[in-house]
Design an enzyme around this catalytic site. Sequence first.
Site, mmCIF file in Angstrom:
data_model
loop_
_atom_site.group_PDB
_atom_site.id
_atom_site.type_symbol
_atom_site.label_atom_id
_atom_site.label_comp_id
_atom_site.label_asym_id
_atom_site.label_seq_id
_atom_site.Cartn_x
_atom_site.Cartn_y
_atom_site.Cartn_z
ATOM 1 N N GLY A 82 12.162 29.582 67.194
ATOM 2 C CA GLY A 82 12.992 28.386 66.679
ATOM 3 C C GLY A 82 12.190 27.106 67.561
ATOM 4 O O GLY A 82 11.925 27.418 68.501
ATOM 5 N N GLN A 110 12.208 19.072 71.167
ATOM 6 C CA GLN A 110 11.243 19.732 71.994
ATOM 7 C C GLN A 110 9.980 19.250 71.853
ATOM 8 O O GLN A 110 8.881 19.608 72.682
ATOM 9 C CB GLN A 110 11.366 21.365 71.587
ATOM 10 C CG GLN A 110 12.772 21.888 72.201
ATOM 11 C CD GLN A 110 12.755 23.339 71.773
ATOM 12 O OE1 GLN A 110 13.164 23.839 70.842
ATOM 13 N NE2 GLN A 110 12.289 24.184 72.675
ATOM 14 N N CYS A 153 13.852 30.090 76.097
ATOM 15 C CA CYS A 153 13.488 28.592 75.285
ATOM 16 C C CYS A 153 12.083 28.239 75.679
ATOM 17 O O CYS A 153 11.794 28.474 76.673
ATOM 18 C CB CYS A 153 14.515 27.633 75.915
ATOM 19 S SG CYS A 153 14.331 25.993 75.325
ATOM 20 N N LEU A 154 11.513 27.824 74.744
ATOM 21 C CA LEU A 154 10.221 27.335 74.941
ATOM 22 C C LEU A 154 9.985 26.015 75.643
ATOM 23 O O LEU A 154 8.804 25.908 76.463
ATOM 24 C CB LEU A 154 9.553 26.791 73.668
ATOM 25 C CG LEU A 154 9.399 27.915 72.475
ATOM 26 C CD1 LEU A 154 8.975 27.563 71.104
ATOM 27 C CD2 LEU A 154 8.387 29.059 73.206
ATOM 28 N N HIS A 190 21.471 28.069 69.221
ATOM 29 C CA HIS A 190 20.598 27.517 70.397
ATOM 30 C C HIS A 190 19.877 26.247 70.032
ATOM 31 O O HIS A 190 19.812 25.158 70.492
ATOM 32 C CB HIS A 190 19.526 28.468 70.651
ATOM 33 C CG HIS A 190 18.597 28.155 71.686
ATOM 34 N ND1 HIS A 190 18.482 28.615 72.895
ATOM 35 C CD2 HIS A 190 17.369 27.251 71.581
ATOM 36 C CE1 HIS A 190 17.358 28.196 73.685
ATOM 37 N NE2 HIS A 190 16.719 27.488 72.772
ATOM 38 N N GLU A 191 19.328 26.086 68.603
ATOM 39 C CA GLU A 191 18.435 24.866 68.297
ATOM 40 C C GLU A 191 19.414 23.872 67.880
ATOM 41 O O GLU A 191 19.092 22.701 68.188
ATOM 42 C CB GLU A 191 17.631 25.510 67.064
ATOM 43 C CG GLU A 191 16.699 26.462 67.300
ATOM 44 C CD GLU A 191 15.831 26.351 68.347
ATOM 45 O OE1 GLU A 191 15.441 24.952 68.677
ATOM 46 O OE2 GLU A 191 15.372 27.092 69.053
ATOM 47 N N HIS A 241 19.954 21.996 71.066
ATOM 48 C CA HIS A 241 19.068 21.155 71.335
ATOM 49 C C HIS A 241 19.325 19.698 70.925
ATOM 50 O O HIS A 241 18.845 18.837 71.455
ATOM 51 C CB HIS A 241 17.586 21.666 70.921
ATOM 52 C CG HIS A 241 17.199 22.494 71.799
ATOM 53 N ND1 HIS A 241 16.488 22.183 73.204
ATOM 54 C CD2 HIS A 241 16.643 23.691 71.786
ATOM 55 C CE1 HIS A 241 16.009 23.182 73.820
ATOM 56 N NE2 HIS A 241 16.004 23.936 72.820
#
Length: 145
Positions: free
Chosen positions: A46, A51, A89-90, A131-132, A135
Site C-alpha cells: 500500500g 508518502q 510501513c514504507l 493503515h493507508e 496516513h
Amino acid sequence: MALLKIREIGDPVLRTKCKEVEEVTDKTRKLLDDMAETMYDAPGVGLAAPQVGISKRIVVIDVGSGLLELINPEIIESSEKTYIDNEGCLSIPEKTAKVERAYKVKVEALDRDGKEIIVKGKGLLARALQHEIDHLDGKLFVDYL
C-alpha cells in the site's frame, strides 16, 4: 509512469491531514499510476499520497488480489472483532510492530473515473485499508504502540 520519492518518518507531510480530491482529473490518474509503480517497486502492499509528498486523500493498495485505487476513501463500517499482527510501513523502513486493527472494514471511495465504489476487506486487506487511510489523517502505525 515515474517512480516517486517515498518520504520517511520526520517529514512533516506525513503528519498533515490531507485534503479531499475535489475533481478526478488526468493529473489525478497520472498520480495513481505513479503511486502504483512506486509501491510495486518498493515493494509494498500500500501507498498513500502523503508518502510521496502529496497532501491529497489518495491511496493505492495491492495485497495480492489486484490493484485498488481509492480517492477520498472513508471507512464506513468496521467489525468489533479485532486482531493483532505485524505491521510495517514504507515510510518507516526496516521497522515492524504488532498493531491491533479491526478484522473487517467497509470503505467508500471514488475510483480513477470518479465513480463511487465500496470496498470490503478482511484480514490483510482490512489492515492495509486502515493503515493507508490513517496516513491520510497524519497517523502512522507507530502511534498505536
